[in-house]
Each structure stands twice: as C-alpha cells, then as structure tokens.
Design a protein around this motif. Structure first.
Motif, PDB file in Angstrom:
ATOM      1  N   LEU A 183       0.848  -1.189   0.000  1.00  0.00           N
ATOM      2  CA  LEU A 183       0.000   0.000   0.000  1.00  0.00           C
ATOM      3  C   LEU A 183       0.883   1.238   0.000  1.00  0.00           C
ATOM      4  CD1 LEU A 183      -2.657  -1.065   2.653  1.00  0.00           C
ATOM      5  CD2 LEU A 183      -2.810  -1.232   0.168  1.00  0.00           C
ATOM      6  N   ASP A 184       0.642   2.118  -0.960  1.00  0.00           N
ATOM      7  CA  ASP A 184       1.388   3.373  -1.014  1.00  0.00           C
ATOM      8  C   ASP A 184       1.040   4.244   0.181  1.00  0.00           C
ATOM      9  OD1 ASP A 184       2.564   2.656  -3.392  1.00  0.00           O
ATOM     10  OD2 ASP A 184       1.074   3.670  -4.641  1.00  0.00           O
ATOM     11  N   HIS A 185       2.033   4.936   0.684  1.00  0.00           N
ATOM     12  CA  HIS A 185       1.874   5.914   1.761  1.00  0.00           C
ATOM     13  C   HIS A 185       1.302   5.294   3.044  1.00  0.00           C
ATOM     14  CE1 HIS A 185       2.728   8.681  -1.451  1.00  0.00           C
ATOM     15  NE2 HIS A 185       1.661   8.275  -2.110  1.00  0.00           N
ATOM     16  N   PHE A 186       1.595   4.051   3.279  1.00  0.00           N
ATOM     17  CA  PHE A 186       1.072   3.396   4.487  1.00  0.00           C
ATOM     18  C   PHE A 186       1.742   3.959   5.742  1.00  0.00           C
ATOM     19  CE2 PHE A 186       0.217  -0.173   7.422  1.00  0.00           C
ATOM     20  CZ  PHE A 186      -1.159  -0.247   7.236  1.00  0.00           C
ATOM     21  N   THR A 192      -0.165   7.746  12.228  1.00  0.00           N
ATOM     22  CA  THR A 192      -1.421   8.230  12.830  1.00  0.00           C
ATOM     23  C   THR A 192      -1.945   7.243  13.892  1.00  0.00           C
ATOM     24  OG1 THR A 192      -1.997   9.328  10.758  1.00  0.00           O
ATOM     25  CG2 THR A 192      -3.774   9.019  12.365  1.00  0.00           C
ATOM     26  N   TYR A 193      -1.962   5.941  13.545  1.00  0.00           N
ATOM     27  CA  TYR A 193      -2.615   4.941  14.409  1.00  0.00           C
ATOM     28  C   TYR A 193      -1.658   4.026  15.156  1.00  0.00           C
ATOM     29  CZ  TYR A 193      -6.705   6.401  11.773  1.00  0.00           C
ATOM     30  OH  TYR A 193      -7.691   7.126  11.198  1.00  0.00           O
ATOM     31  N   GLY A 194      -0.402   4.072  14.789  1.00  0.00           N
ATOM     32  CA  GLY A 194       0.581   3.177  15.406  1.00  0.00           C
ATOM     33  C   GLY A 194       0.823   1.970  14.532  1.00  0.00           C
ATOM     34  N   HIS A 195       1.919   1.255  14.793  1.00  0.00           N
ATOM     35  CA  HIS A 195       2.281   0.103  13.956  1.00  0.00           C
ATOM     36  C   HIS A 195       1.412  -1.084  14.287  1.00  0.00           C
ATOM     37  CE1 HIS A 195       5.918   1.676  11.966  1.00  0.00           C
ATOM     38  NE2 HIS A 195       5.913   2.500  13.014  1.00  0.00           N
TER      39      HIS A 195
END
Length: 195
Positions: A183-186, A192-195
């Motif tokens: 996924l691009d720009h993941f 934002t949400y954490g790994h």
C-alpha cells in the motif's frame, strides 16, 4: 449467559419412573423431554435430539448407565454434556463412585420433585459456565490470531495458514499462488494509528 435449559434426555428402563420423570419435567419446567428405555436407545437419541442435560439410570439391562456415560465422554460432541445419574442405591460409597466418574450429580430413587428442581438449577449453572468458557476461548483465539487495529490476520497467523496451504498443495499436487500487495503511503497510517 446461555439459553435456558430446555431439552432433557431421560434414559431409564423402568416404565413407571420414566413416565413420572417425563411428566414431572414437563410440568415443573416446561422442558422438552425425550425418554428412552435402554442405554443403546439413549446413545442413539443424543445425536438426533441434542439434549442439554441427561438423566441416566445406573442399572439397566444390556448397556448400564456408566457404560453409556463412558460412551458420551468418548465423543467430542457430548464430552461435556451434563449427566445426572439416577440410582436406587443410596449408599455414600455408591454415590461417591458415580460422582468420581465425572457426573454432574447423583439423584437417588425415589426422588423428591424439589430435589429434582435443585439438580436442574445446577445443570443450568453448568451450561452457563460452559457457554462463558467457550465465548472466552473464542475471544482469546481471535486476539491471538488477529491484528488489534485492522482486525485482519496477524503475521504469525498468516504464516501458519501459508504453511498449511503449501503442505496441502504439495499433498494434492495442486498449484499454489501467493499475492503480495504493497500500500502506497502506508507510513501515514502507521504514524497516525501506530504500527
């Protein structure tokens, strides 16, 4: 909490006691009751009727209660089915022996309707606990195999599935395809949400 106790299987060779139990159960609790006169008939009825609790006579010709109980415990679908033994032998050693087999309880004949009600309440509590354990086990399984953020399979679960599919493809000599997506720009999602 699980559904209320509704279906009871009675396995009793004495016609009078079997009839009394069936009528009493239908009257005191509105239960759906299946009554069988032999151990073999009772074992066969378990599959078709799918009871939530079994009242099982100890002494029957042919296949006695402990043999039927052993048969129930040996099957995955009935291994935890609550069973209350019915016996005319009220000696503490006889009752202790039946409880040691793993039965939920032992009810001596002739039985008191109030005592029968109390044993059925115990059966309901057991069913509630079983349902709670199954629910907790499923929640733990999902937690162990899914990512908490995305709810998709976690890497360990994916690798486990992949190993099983590779083994199956080799065993059945079928081709196996694997698609990997990026996924691009993941990084923005991770930031934002954490790994």
């Amino acid at each position: 909490m699980t559904a209320p106790l509704q279906k009871i299987l009675v396995v009793e060779d004495d016609d009078d006691i079997r009839t009394i139990l069936k009528v009493a159960l239908e009257k005191i609790g509105g239960f759906t009751v299946r009554a069988c006169r032999s151990g073999a008939e009772g074992l066969a009825a378990v599959t078709e009727f799918a009871p939530q609790l079994v009242l099982l006579d100890v002494m029957m010709p042919g296949m006695d209660g402990p043999t039927v109980f052993s048969g129930l415990r040996g099957r995955p679908d009935t291994a935890t089915l609550p069973v209350i033994f019915l016996t005319a032998r009220a000696a503490p050693s006889d009752i202790a022996r039946l409880r040691a087999l793993g039965a939920l309880d032992v009810l001596t004949k002739p039985f008191d309707p109030m005592e029968l009600r109390a044993r059925l309440r115990t059966g309901q509590r057991i069913l509630n606990l079983q349902a709670e354990l199954i629910s907790m086990r499923e929640a733990l399984r999902i937690e162990a195999t899914h990512d908490s953020l995305t709810k998709i399979w976690n890497p360990q679960a994916i690798f486990d599935i992949l190993h099983k599919e590779i083994a199956r493809a080799e065993r059945q000599e079928f081709p196996l395809s694997l698609v990997i997506a990026d996924l691009d720009h993941f990084k923005r999602v991770n930031d934002t949400y954490g790994h």
